[in-house]
Design an enzyme around this catalytic site. Structure first.
Site, short mmCIF file in Angstrom:
data_model
loop_
_atom_site.label_atom_id
_atom_site.label_comp_id
_atom_site.label_asym_id
_atom_site.label_seq_id
_atom_site.Cartn_x
_atom_site.Cartn_y
_atom_site.Cartn_z
N ASP A 11 -32.36 81.18 29.03
CA ASP A 11 -32.43 81.82 27.72
C ASP A 11 -31.96 83.26 27.89
OD1 ASP A 11 -32.91 82.46 25.12
OD2 ASP A 11 -35.04 81.96 25.12
N ASP A 105 -27.04 80.85 23.17
CA ASP A 105 -27.63 81.60 24.28
C ASP A 105 -28.72 80.85 25.02
OD1 ASP A 105 -29.32 81.65 22.07
OD2 ASP A 105 -30.20 83.58 22.61
N GLU A 106 -28.78 79.53 24.87
CA GLU A 106 -29.90 78.78 25.43
C GLU A 106 -29.44 77.39 25.84
OE1 GLU A 106 -34.47 77.58 24.08
OE2 GLU A 106 -33.08 78.51 22.65
#
Length: 482
Positions: A11, A105-106
Site C-alpha cells: 500500500d 496504489d495497492e
C-alpha cells in the site's frame, strides 16, 4: 492459510499527496491536500502532515480548509499517478505472475508462486528489497504487509504505515487479532460495527468467543459464517491476477446546481463520451448504459437501457444516455450527473451503424410535441462562468505548465485575471514564484515530469535477489522501518 508468510500486500503511503510532494520541492514536509477544490469538492488524499491536523480522505474540501487553512490544495494529476502506478506494478510483476491490483496504489502479490520466498526469512528479505526498489524507481515510499493470508497481509500493511514492513508469523493470528476492534475485519463497516457493539462485541476476541451460531443470529448466515472465520484468523482466498471490472463510469459534481435542460443534456453527452474513452482504453465494450442524476434535494435517480449487443461506439452511448435523461425530472436543479456502462465484454456489436440507427429510430418514436412554454415553465438561465472560474478551469492548482523563458513549473493559484506559477522540478531546489496574466502567450499547459530522473535499473530483478531457505525465524509481528 499458509504455513509461511508468502502473501504480500503493498500500500503506497498517501499516494497522490506523496507524489505531489516529490514533484514539488517547495511542498516537502508540508500539509498537502489533493481533491476537488470547488464548493462541493471532496478530499481524495491528504499528506501525513495534513492528517495530523484532522484532514482525511472523503472529507468535504470546505471542512478540510477550516482544519488546515495553510495547506496546499491541489487538483489531482491522474496522468502522473497512473505512470507511477505502472512503474510499481511492473516491479510487483517481476516478483510473481500472480499480482492482484486493488487500485493504483495497492496490490496483493503471491510470492510463493513467483519462487522468491518460501519461508519467513526470504519473505522478509523480498519485502525489504521491494520497498527499496520502489523508492529508487519512483522516489516514493510504500508499506508492506506479509502473512499467510490476504486478510492478515492487508492488516499488517496498515500497521506498517507509514514507510514500514510488518510480518505476521503463521500461528500467531488469533493472538494478534484478539485485541483489535471489530472494524479491523474486512466487511465490517460502521453499521455492522455499531450493531455488534450494541450486542456487546467490540473486539475480534469478542467475536471469536461469541461463536458462529451467535454471529449468524446477529448478522445473518452468510455474513456470520465469514465473520467467525475471520475472527479466528482464517482466510483461504487466493491472489487473483485478473480482477474483471463489472462496469465503467464517470461522474461530475457541479459547483452550482444546473437548471437549464439544454445544459444538463450537454453535460450528459460529454460524460458519455468520456465514459466511452475509458471503455476503449480498457479494450472493453458494454451492453447496458446507466444514467445517474442527483438532484438539488440530494435524491438520486438511476435509469438504464440495455442495447441489443455490446458496443464502444460513442454515438450509441451518447444517444442512449440522452434518452434516459428524458425520463428524469430535473426540475429544481441537478447537482451531480454520471454515465456508466455495464455488462462488459471484450468484443463489440458487429453492426454498429445499425445499432446507432435503431437508437435514433427509438428516439424519434419517443418524441412528444412540446407544450407551449408558459412564464412558470421557463427554465432558469445559467449564469455564465466568471473570469475567475474560467481561469481556474484553464489553470488548475497544482497542474504543470511551461513558460518559454522560465521553463517548467506548476500552478499555485489563479484569479483576478492572473495565474501564479512556481518554477521548480522534481529533485531540484525550491523554485521562485512568478505571476502572469491568464492569457500570457508564453505560458502553456505541460505534461508532468518524472519524479526520478535517473531511476535505478531493476531489469534483472529479482534474479539477483538473494534467497534463503534456512536461518533464524523472526518474532511474530516483527516490524522493520528505516
Amino acid at each position: 492459510m499458509r504455513p509461511a508468510p508468502t502473501i504480500l500486500h503493498l500500500d503506497m503511503d498517501a499516494f497522490y499527496a506523496s507524489a505531489e510532494q516529490a514533484a514539488k520541492p517547495s511542498l516537502r514536509g508540508k500539509a498537502v491536500v489533493v481533491g476537488g477544490l470547488g464548493p462541493r469538492g471532496v478530499v481524495a488524499t491528504a499528506s501525513y502532515e495534513a492528517r495530523v491536523l484532522g484532514v482525511h480522505s472523503a472529507m468535504p474540501t470546505a471542512q478540510a480548509r477550516r482544519l488546515a487553512p495553510n495547506a496546499a490544495y491541489l487538483v489531482p494529476r491522474f496522468s502522473l499517478y497512473r505512470s507511477v502506478s505502472e512503474q510499481v506494478m511492473e516491479l510487483l510483476g517481476r516478483l510473481s505472475p500472480l499480482v492482484e491490483p486493488l487500485s493504483l496504489d495497492e496490490a496483493f502479490v503471491d510470492l510463493e508462486v513467483g519462487g522468491v520466498a518460501d519461508d519467513t526469512v526470504s519473505a522478509r528479505r523480498t519485502g525489504e528489497r521491494l520497498r527499496t526498489a520502489i523508492r529508487e524507481v519512483t522516489g516514493l515510499s510504500g508499506s508492506v504487509g506479509l502473512a499467510g493470508s490476504k486478510m492478515l497481509a492487508k492488516i499488517a500493511s496498515e500497521q506498517a504505515k507509514p514507510d514500514g514492513l510488518v510480518l505476521i508469523e503463521p500461528g500467531t493470528e488469533r493472538e494478534l487479532l484478539a485485541p483489535m476492534p471489530v472494524r479491523t475485519l474486512p466487511g465490517v463497516g460502521p453499521a455492522t460495527g455499531d450493531h455488534l457493539r450494541r450486542a456487546g462485541m467490540t473486539t475480534v476476541h469478542d467475536l471469536a468467543e461469541a461463536g458462529e451460531a451467535e454471529l449468524v443470529r446477529l448478522v445473518g448466515k452468510a455474513h456470520g459464517h465469514g465473520l467467525y472465520r475471520m475472527a479466528l484468523g482464517l482466510d483461504d482466498r487466493p491472489v487473483v491476477a485478473e480482477r474483471d471490472a463489472k462496469s465503467v463510469s464517470v461522474e461530475d459534481t457541479f459547483d452550482v446546481d444546473l437548471h437549464d435542460r439544454v445544459r444538463v443534456r450537454a453535460e450528459v453527452e460529454r460524460l458519455a463520451v468520456r465514459c466511452v474513452e475509458r471503455l476503449r482504453s480498457a479494450d472493453r465494450s458494454g451492453r447496458t448504459v446507466v444514467l445517474k442524476v442527483r438532484r438539488y434535494d440530494f435524491s438520486t435517480l438511476t435509469r438504464s437501457e440495455t442495447l441489443r449487443g455490446p458496443t464502444d461506439d460513442p454515438t450509441v452511448v451518447r444517444e442512449a444516455a440522452a434518452r434516459l435523461l428524458e425520463a428524469v425530472d430535473t426540475t429544481g436543479g441537478v447537482r451531480l450527473l454520471g454515465v456508466g456502462v455495464t455488462g462488459l465484454a471484450d468484443f463489440t456489436q458487429e453492426d454498429l451503424f445499425a445499432q446507432a440507427a435503431d437508437a435514433r429510430e427509438l428516439a424519434a418514436r419517443a418524441e412528444v410535441p412540446e407544450k407551449p412554454v408558459t412564464e412558470d415553465d421557463k427554465p432558469v438561465e445559467e449564469e455564465p462562468e466568471s473570469a475567475e472560474q474560467l481561469a481556474a478551469r484553464r489553470w488548475p492548482a497544482g497542474h504543470d505548465v511551461r513558460h518559454t523563458a522560465h521553463g517548467h513549473g506548476w500552478v499555485q493559484g489563479s484569479g483576478v485575471g492572473r495565474v501564479t506559477v512556481r518554477f521548480e522540478e522534481p529533485g531540484g531546489p525550491v523554485g521562485r514564484v512568478v505571476t502572469f496574466r491568464v492569457d500570457d502567450p508564453e505560458l502553456s499547459p505541460a505534461d508532468p515530469l518524472p519524479l526520478v530522473r535517473d531511476p535505478v535499473d531493476y531489469s534483472s530483478w529479482p534474479a539477483s535477489l538473494p534467497k534463503s531457505r534456512s536461518g533464524p525465524v523472526s518474532a511474530a509481528g516483527g516490524e522493520s522501518r528505516p
